[in-house]
Design a protein around this motif. Structure first.
Motif, PDB file in Angstrom:
ATOM      1  N   LEU A   1       0.821  -1.218   0.000  1.00  0.00           N
ATOM      2  CA  LEU A   1       0.000   0.000   0.000  1.00  0.00           C
ATOM      3  C   LEU A   1       0.850   1.260   0.000  1.00  0.00           C
ATOM      4  O   LEU A   1       0.505   2.253  -0.642  1.00  0.00           O
ATOM      5  CB  LEU A   1      -0.948  -0.003   1.199  1.00  0.00           C
ATOM      6  CG  LEU A   1      -2.218  -0.845   1.068  1.00  0.00           C
ATOM      7  CD1 LEU A   1      -3.007  -0.819   2.370  1.00  0.00           C
ATOM      8  CD2 LEU A   1      -3.092  -0.353  -0.079  1.00  0.00           C
ATOM      9  N   ASP A   2       1.966   1.232   0.718  1.00  0.00           N
ATOM     10  CA  ASP A   2       2.853   2.388   0.730  1.00  0.00           C
ATOM     11  C   ASP A   2       3.447   2.620  -0.658  1.00  0.00           C
ATOM     12  O   ASP A   2       3.588   3.769  -1.104  1.00  0.00           O
ATOM     13  CB  ASP A   2       3.965   2.191   1.757  1.00  0.00           C
ATOM     14  CG  ASP A   2       3.452   2.152   3.180  1.00  0.00           C
ATOM     15  OD1 ASP A   2       2.496   2.901   3.472  1.00  0.00           O
ATOM     16  OD2 ASP A   2       3.974   1.376   3.993  1.00  0.00           O
ATOM     17  N   ALA A   3       3.785   1.528  -1.352  1.00  0.00           N
ATOM     18  CA  ALA A   3       4.320   1.648  -2.707  1.00  0.00           C
ATOM     19  C   ALA A   3       3.247   2.125  -3.681  1.00  0.00           C
ATOM     20  O   ALA A   3       3.535   2.846  -4.645  1.00  0.00           O
ATOM     21  CB  ALA A   3       4.891   0.300  -3.160  1.00  0.00           C
ATOM     22  N   LEU A   4       1.993   1.743  -3.420  1.00  0.00           N
ATOM     23  CA  LEU A   4       0.870   2.238  -4.235  1.00  0.00           C
ATOM     24  C   LEU A   4       0.751   3.754  -4.099  1.00  0.00           C
ATOM     25  O   LEU A   4       0.626   4.475  -5.104  1.00  0.00           O
ATOM     26  CB  LEU A   4      -0.429   1.553  -3.787  1.00  0.00           C
ATOM     27  CG  LEU A   4      -1.751   2.228  -4.196  1.00  0.00           C
ATOM     28  CD1 LEU A   4      -1.878   2.311  -5.706  1.00  0.00           C
ATOM     29  CD2 LEU A   4      -2.935   1.466  -3.594  1.00  0.00           C
ATOM     30  N   VAL A   5       0.785   4.243  -2.876  1.00  0.00           N
ATOM     31  CA  VAL A   5       0.676   5.686  -2.640  1.00  0.00           C
ATOM     32  C   VAL A   5       1.857   6.413  -3.275  1.00  0.00           C
ATOM     33  O   VAL A   5       1.693   7.460  -3.919  1.00  0.00           O
ATOM     34  CB  VAL A   5       0.609   5.984  -1.124  1.00  0.00           C
ATOM     35  CG1 VAL A   5       0.692   7.477  -0.864  1.00  0.00           C
ATOM     36  CG2 VAL A   5      -0.684   5.416  -0.536  1.00  0.00           C
ATOM     37  N   GLU A   6       3.055   5.856  -3.113  1.00  0.00           N
ATOM     38  CA  GLU A   6       4.258   6.460  -3.695  1.00  0.00           C
ATOM     39  C   GLU A   6       4.133   6.542  -5.217  1.00  0.00           C
ATOM     40  O   GLU A   6       4.483   7.560  -5.838  1.00  0.00           O
ATOM     41  CB  GLU A   6       5.488   5.633  -3.305  1.00  0.00           C
ATOM     42  CG  GLU A   6       6.810   6.258  -3.659  1.00  0.00           C
ATOM     43  CD  GLU A   6       7.315   7.228  -2.599  1.00  0.00           C
ATOM     44  OE1 GLU A   6       8.342   7.874  -2.845  1.00  0.00           O
ATOM     45  OE2 GLU A   6       6.677   7.350  -1.533  1.00  0.00           O
ATOM     46  N   THR A   7       3.609   5.489  -5.820  1.00  0.00           N
ATOM     47  CA  THR A   7       3.425   5.468  -7.268  1.00  0.00           C
ATOM     48  C   THR A   7       2.441   6.543  -7.703  1.00  0.00           C
ATOM     49  O   THR A   7       2.701   7.296  -8.654  1.00  0.00           O
ATOM     50  CB  THR A   7       2.925   4.084  -7.733  1.00  0.00           C
ATOM     51  OG1 THR A   7       3.928   3.102  -7.467  1.00  0.00           O
ATOM     52  CG2 THR A   7       2.600   4.084  -9.231  1.00  0.00           C
ATOM     53  N   GLY A   8       1.298   6.620  -7.018  1.00  0.00           N
ATOM     54  CA  GLY A   8       0.306   7.635  -7.350  1.00  0.00           C
ATOM     55  C   GLY A   8       0.852   9.038  -7.216  1.00  0.00           C
ATOM     56  O   GLY A   8       0.617   9.902  -8.071  1.00  0.00           O
ATOM     57  N   ASP A   9       1.614   9.281  -6.143  1.00  0.00           N
ATOM     58  CA  ASP A   9       2.202  10.607  -5.936  1.00  0.00           C
ATOM     59  C   ASP A   9       3.211  10.936  -7.038  1.00  0.00           C
ATOM     60  O   ASP A   9       3.285  12.076  -7.520  1.00  0.00           O
ATOM     61  CB  ASP A   9       2.870  10.680  -4.562  1.00  0.00           C
ATOM     62  CG  ASP A   9       1.871  10.697  -3.418  1.00  0.00           C
ATOM     63  OD1 ASP A   9       0.677  10.963  -3.678  1.00  0.00           O
ATOM     64  OD2 ASP A   9       2.270  10.431  -2.268  1.00  0.00           O
ATOM     65  N   ASN A  10       4.002   9.935  -7.443  1.00  0.00           N
ATOM     66  CA  ASN A  10       4.975  10.146  -8.523  1.00  0.00           C
ATOM     67  C   ASN A  10       4.272  10.499  -9.830  1.00  0.00           C
ATOM     68  O   ASN A  10       4.691  11.399 -10.564  1.00  0.00           O
ATOM     69  CB  ASN A  10       5.827   8.892  -8.729  1.00  0.00           C
ATOM     70  CG  ASN A  10       6.818   8.657  -7.600  1.00  0.00           C
ATOM     71  OD1 ASN A  10       7.089   9.542  -6.797  1.00  0.00           O
ATOM     72  ND2 ASN A  10       7.363   7.450  -7.542  1.00  0.00           N
ATOM     73  N   LEU A  11       3.197   9.778 -10.120  1.00  0.00           N
ATOM     74  CA  LEU A  11       2.448  10.047 -11.349  1.00  0.00           C
ATOM     75  C   LEU A  11       1.820  11.436 -11.310  1.00  0.00           C
ATOM     76  O   LEU A  11       1.780  12.143 -12.317  1.00  0.00           O
ATOM     77  CB  LEU A  11       1.367   8.976 -11.545  1.00  0.00           C
ATOM     78  CG  LEU A  11       1.848   7.603 -12.016  1.00  0.00           C
ATOM     79  CD1 LEU A  11       0.738   6.566 -11.868  1.00  0.00           C
ATOM     80  CD2 LEU A  11       2.324   7.660 -13.464  1.00  0.00           C
ATOM     81  N   TYR A  12       1.332  11.825 -10.142  1.00  0.00           N
ATOM     82  CA  TYR A  12       0.665  13.128 -10.012  1.00  0.00           C
ATOM     83  C   TYR A  12       1.653  14.285 -10.181  1.00  0.00           C
ATOM     84  O   TYR A  12       1.370  15.268 -10.875  1.00  0.00           O
ATOM     85  CB  TYR A  12      -0.024  13.220  -8.654  1.00  0.00           C
ATOM     86  CG  TYR A  12      -0.733  14.537  -8.425  1.00  0.00           C
ATOM     87  CD1 TYR A  12      -1.879  14.861  -9.141  1.00  0.00           C
ATOM     88  CD2 TYR A  12      -0.251  15.454  -7.493  1.00  0.00           C
ATOM     89  CE1 TYR A  12      -2.540  16.072  -8.941  1.00  0.00           C
ATOM     90  CE2 TYR A  12      -0.902  16.660  -7.278  1.00  0.00           C
ATOM     91  CZ  TYR A  12      -2.040  16.959  -8.017  1.00  0.00           C
ATOM     92  OH  TYR A  12      -2.679  18.161  -7.818  1.00  0.00           O
ATOM     93  N   THR A  13       2.823  14.154  -9.556  1.00  0.00           N
ATOM     94  CA  THR A  13       3.809  15.244  -9.630  1.00  0.00           C
ATOM     95  C   THR A  13       4.624  15.198 -10.920  1.00  0.00           C
ATOM     96  O   THR A  13       5.234  16.203 -11.309  1.00  0.00           O
ATOM     97  CB  THR A  13       4.778  15.176  -8.439  1.00  0.00           C
ATOM     98  OG1 THR A  13       5.482  13.920  -8.465  1.00  0.00           O
ATOM     99  CG2 THR A  13       4.028  15.320  -7.125  1.00  0.00           C
ATOM    100  N   GLY A  14       4.643  14.034 -11.564  1.00  0.00           N
ATOM    101  CA  GLY A  14       5.404  13.901 -12.800  1.00  0.00           C
ATOM    102  C   GLY A  14       6.878  13.641 -12.591  1.00  0.00           C
ATOM    103  O   GLY A  14       7.669  13.714 -13.540  1.00  0.00           O
TER     104      GLY A  14
END
Length: 333
Positions: free
Chosen positions: A29-42
């Motif tokens: 789940l932590d890696a999921l959040v990290e992935t989403g944040d990376n995609l959002y910030t670019g």
């Protein structure tokens, strides 16, 4: 929705999560959040040279395969749901922390539409927001009314998922990390929704401040959350909750009914199709309550019954037409 686009984004999430779990030694789940944040910030977030340069290059290449601007909010939400299903397999997430499926969110949307509430520029709230899927489904549906949301939960991981998904979906959702049974300062809202967690609340000293508490044993947390939700509703405000179908048949059910007597109008209780549950005891219903005050009145009759199967389109359309007529006669404010 475009299933090919969803599959493509899902694969990006899956591969990114795998890389981040390995490089950062974190949970799924932590890696999921990290992935989403990376995609959002670019860009890939790097702290203390982690992940390393090779992993960053791999992630950048992976993220370049998708353009979030080409995705609808519903497609992003569907992708995140698929990833969360994988998360339940990886981390054995407890039932109270699993997301509310879009199919149920769409029923909530239809029920809200039928009430014809004045929600222009309004705020709605969810005091057990979890991963945010239910309230985000509703916020996306009400986007033309510029509705925003407030979500409360005491699980910081669930809130991180909710924050990440809200950012990717482009919905306005303020999140508060606290025990929702404690005093909440969010002002009054016209609409509150929630897929209520079911079980006992362990802190009796807090529970005894509520009319729905039990004097002999731990109180049901879903009863306390219903009462707390009513506390943050404005007069004649509406609460729509996903609850156990046997809500009033338990040994604490009388506390809830007694509380309703002076403070809340029980307007409707609609059972979800039994077919979607493994057993009768797990069945859920949608409860519609209205806070006493303003122009609110007790519905006559209270709407009770079973919702049609989700794939029975004609039956569902007829139910919703009948529901709108009932709402017009009983609930319109």
């Amino acid at each position: 929705m475009d299933t090919e686009k969803i599959e493509k984004l899902f694969n990006v999430f899956e591969k990114s999560i795998s890389i981040l779990q390995k490089e950062l030694d974190i949970e799924y789940l932590d890696a999921l959040v990290e992935t989403g944040d990376n995609l959002y910030t670019g860009e890939v977030q790097v702290i203390d040279n982690q992940p390393n340069a090779e992993a960053v290059r791999a992630l950048d290449k992976l993220y370049s395969k998708v353009k979030l601007s080409e995705y609808k909010s519903a497609e992003i939400r569907e992708t995140i749901q698929l990833v969360l299903i994988r998360a339940t397999q990886e981390e054995k997430i407890q039932a109270n922390h699993q997301f509310t499926p879009d199919a149920i969110g769409m029923i909530f949307n239809a029920l809200i539409d039928g009430l014809d509430l004045d929600l222009q520029d309004a705020k709605l709230a969810d005091l057990s927001v979890g991963t945010g899927n239910l309230i985000e489904t509703i916020l996306d549906h009400l986007a033309s009314k510029k509705v925003s949301g407030i979500g409360v939960d005491n699980d910081d991981t669930m809130l991180s998922v909710a924050s990440m998904s809200a950012s990717l979906e482009g919905v306005e959702l303020d999140l508060i990390h606290q025990d929702a049974i404690e005093e909440i300062e969010i002002g009054k809202v016209p609409l509150i929704v929630s897929d209520l967690p079911v079980g006992y609340y362990p802190i009796d000293d807090k529970a005894k401040q509520f009319a729905t508490h039990d004097k002999k044993e731990h109180s049901f947390v879903h009863h306390l959350l219903i009462e707390q939700s009513m506390n943050v509703l404005e007069d004649s405000g509406i609460g729509i909750f996903l609850v156990p179908s046997n809500l009033f048949q338990t040994n604490q059910g009388q506390h809830l009914l007694a509380y309703f007597h002076d403070s809340v109008y029980l307007q409707a209780m609609l059972n979800l199709p039994l077919k979607i549950f493994k057993e009768q005891s797990a069945r859920k219903s949608i409860l519609i309550l209205q806070k006493v005050g303003g122009s609110a009145k007790q519905a006559n009759p209270v709407l009770l019954g079973d919702l049609p199967e989700f794939n029975q389109r004609k039956e569902m359309q007829k139910f919703l037409r009948d529901y709108e007529i009932w709402a017009h006669q009983n609930i319109y404010r």
